[in-house]
Design a protein around this motif. Structure first.
Motif, PDB file in Angstrom:
ATOM      1  N   LEU A  85     -28.910  21.136 -17.059  1.00 35.91           N
ATOM      2  CA  LEU A  85     -30.283  21.452 -17.659  1.00 35.91           C
ATOM      3  C   LEU A  85     -30.705  20.786 -19.452  1.00 35.91           C
ATOM      4  CD1 LEU A  85     -32.572  23.116 -16.934  1.00 35.91           C
ATOM      5  CD2 LEU A  85     -32.257  24.743 -17.820  1.00 35.91           C
ATOM      6  N   SER A 141     -27.155  24.385 -11.172  1.00 39.81           N
ATOM      7  CA  SER A 141     -26.699  25.333 -10.487  1.00 39.81           C
ATOM      8  C   SER A 141     -25.485  25.489  -9.807  1.00 39.81           C
ATOM      9  CB  SER A 141     -27.294  25.250  -8.891  1.00 39.81           C
ATOM     10  OG  SER A 141     -27.273  26.468  -8.480  1.00 39.81           O
ATOM     11  N   PHE A 146     -28.403  29.053 -13.853  1.00 40.35           N
ATOM     12  CA  PHE A 146     -29.390  29.463 -14.367  1.00 40.35           C
ATOM     13  C   PHE A 146     -29.585  31.114 -14.125  1.00 40.35           C
ATOM     14  CE2 PHE A 146     -30.537  25.508 -11.318  1.00 40.35           C
ATOM     15  CZ  PHE A 146     -30.849  24.665 -12.343  1.00 40.35           C
ATOM     16  N   ARG A 147     -30.325  31.367 -14.158  1.00 43.58           N
ATOM     17  CA  ARG A 147     -29.774  33.140 -13.793  1.00 43.58           C
ATOM     18  C   ARG A 147     -29.739  33.700 -12.150  1.00 43.58           C
ATOM     19  NH1 ARG A 147     -33.464  36.825 -16.905  1.00 43.58           N
ATOM     20  NH2 ARG A 147     -34.341  35.893 -18.109  1.00 43.58           N
ATOM     21  N   VAL A 150     -32.143  32.068  -8.647  1.00 37.24           N
ATOM     22  CA  VAL A 150     -32.858  30.626  -9.126  1.00 37.24           C
ATOM     23  C   VAL A 150     -32.532  29.978  -7.985  1.00 37.24           C
ATOM     24  CG1 VAL A 150     -33.202  28.956 -10.898  1.00 37.24           C
ATOM     25  CG2 VAL A 150     -33.236  31.456 -11.358  1.00 37.24           C
ATOM     26  N   ALA A 152     -31.922  25.894  -7.224  1.00 30.06           N
ATOM     27  CA  ALA A 152     -32.937  24.434  -7.714  1.00 30.06           C
ATOM     28  C   ALA A 152     -33.763  23.597  -7.267  1.00 30.06           C
ATOM     29  CB  ALA A 152     -30.747  23.888  -7.746  1.00 30.06           C
ATOM     30  N   VAL A 155     -36.583  24.787  -8.555  1.00 26.36           N
ATOM     31  CA  VAL A 155     -37.057  24.651 -10.194  1.00 26.36           C
ATOM     32  C   VAL A 155     -37.824  22.606  -9.625  1.00 26.36           C
ATOM     33  CG1 VAL A 155     -36.100  24.010 -12.370  1.00 26.36           C
ATOM     34  CG2 VAL A 155     -35.898  26.323 -10.713  1.00 26.36           C
ATOM     35  N   LEU A 193     -35.937  30.726 -16.013  1.00 31.86           N
ATOM     36  CA  LEU A 193     -34.780  29.831 -15.069  1.00 31.86           C
ATOM     37  C   LEU A 193     -32.973  30.416 -15.705  1.00 31.86           C
ATOM     38  CD1 LEU A 193     -35.612  25.796 -15.209  1.00 31.86           C
ATOM     39  CD2 LEU A 193     -36.420  27.978 -13.420  1.00 31.86           C
ATOM     40  N   VAL A 194     -32.972  30.735 -16.882  1.00 28.52           N
ATOM     41  CA  VAL A 194     -31.923  30.915 -17.702  1.00 28.52           C
ATOM     42  C   VAL A 194     -31.841  32.696 -18.450  1.00 28.52           C
ATOM     43  CG1 VAL A 194     -30.884  28.630 -18.279  1.00 28.52           C
ATOM     44  CG2 VAL A 194     -32.203  29.794 -20.067  1.00 28.52           C
TER      45      VAL A 194
END
Length: 220
Positions: A85, A141, A146-147, A150, A152, A155, A193-194
């Motif tokens: 990321l 991913s 990521f959380r 989420v 990919a 995003v 995202l995180v």
């Protein structure tokens, strides 16, 4: 040798002139006559290097594509422990720098935005950018950056759409892209995202080695 060097300088001059004119006026309004007059060369010199305006566009895309590939390689070559990321964040900052510093890149973005691009390389250029984004996000991913929940793919669509919108606005208004707006974009996006713990390890302004000052506000 001297003759060859002169020919290389003339080719470079033609490409730089064409890039500036396409960036400002678009492909259709840019002519071989205009390029030769602005560059201070003869039409014969232009045709010696480029049989047609399409060939000039193709050469511009070849250069811009090479720059894009170099950026992609640079952000991927940071070792297995590097955050994917963070690599994507850095890629967006490097692309902003390339856009702001290089008229060839800006001309190719303009060509990509025109309804019918004159060069098939436009598709390859867009695909390289899209694949760079997807690969980095898929890697993030897999590495569970990521959380939970989420996507990919979602995003990737967000990042590419945001980049395209920024390029479109910059092209229409004749302005440079602002690094601080790229930073702001990531500061808005990252919390979704995180986790806060991972966000604290990331640099939305770009890794220390690629942080950049804002460009001058003058129009280009």
């Amino acid at each position: 040798m001297a003759k060859q060097q002169r020919a290389m300088r003339t080719r470079r001059l033609i490409l730089d002139t064409a890039a500036t004119m396409i960036e400002r006026n678009g492909y259709t309004a840019t002519s071989i006559d205009g390029i030769s007059a602005t560059a201070g060369t003869t039409k014969g010199a232009v045709y010696f290097h480029f049989p047609s305006k399409r060939d000039i566009a193709a050469a511009l895309f070849d250069e811009a594509h090479d720059s894009l590939r170099q950026i992609a390689l640079a952000t991927r070559a940071r070792g297995p422990e590097a955050s994917s990321l963070q690599s994507l964040i850095d890629t967006t900052h490097l692309l902003v720098r390339q856009f702001n510093r290089d008229a060839v890149t800006r001309a190719c973005i303009q060509l990509c935005l025109e309804p019918h691009s004159p060069a098939p390389q436009a598709r390859a250029y867009r695909l390289t950018w899209a694949s760079t984004v997807r690969l980095l996000l898929e890697s993030a991913s897999v590495r569970r950056e990521f959380r939970e929940g989420v996507s990919a793919h979602a995003v990737a669509a967000l990042v590419m759409s945001t980049a395209a919108g920024a390029e479109l606005l910059a092209g229409r208004e004749g302005r440079l892209l602002r690094p601080h707006l790229t930073t702001a974009m990531w500061r808005v996006i990252l919390p979704g995202l995180v986790t806060p713990e991972r966000a604290a390890t990331l640099h939305p302004e770009g890794s220390p080695g690629i942080r950049l000052a804002d460009p001058s506000p003058q129009a280009h």
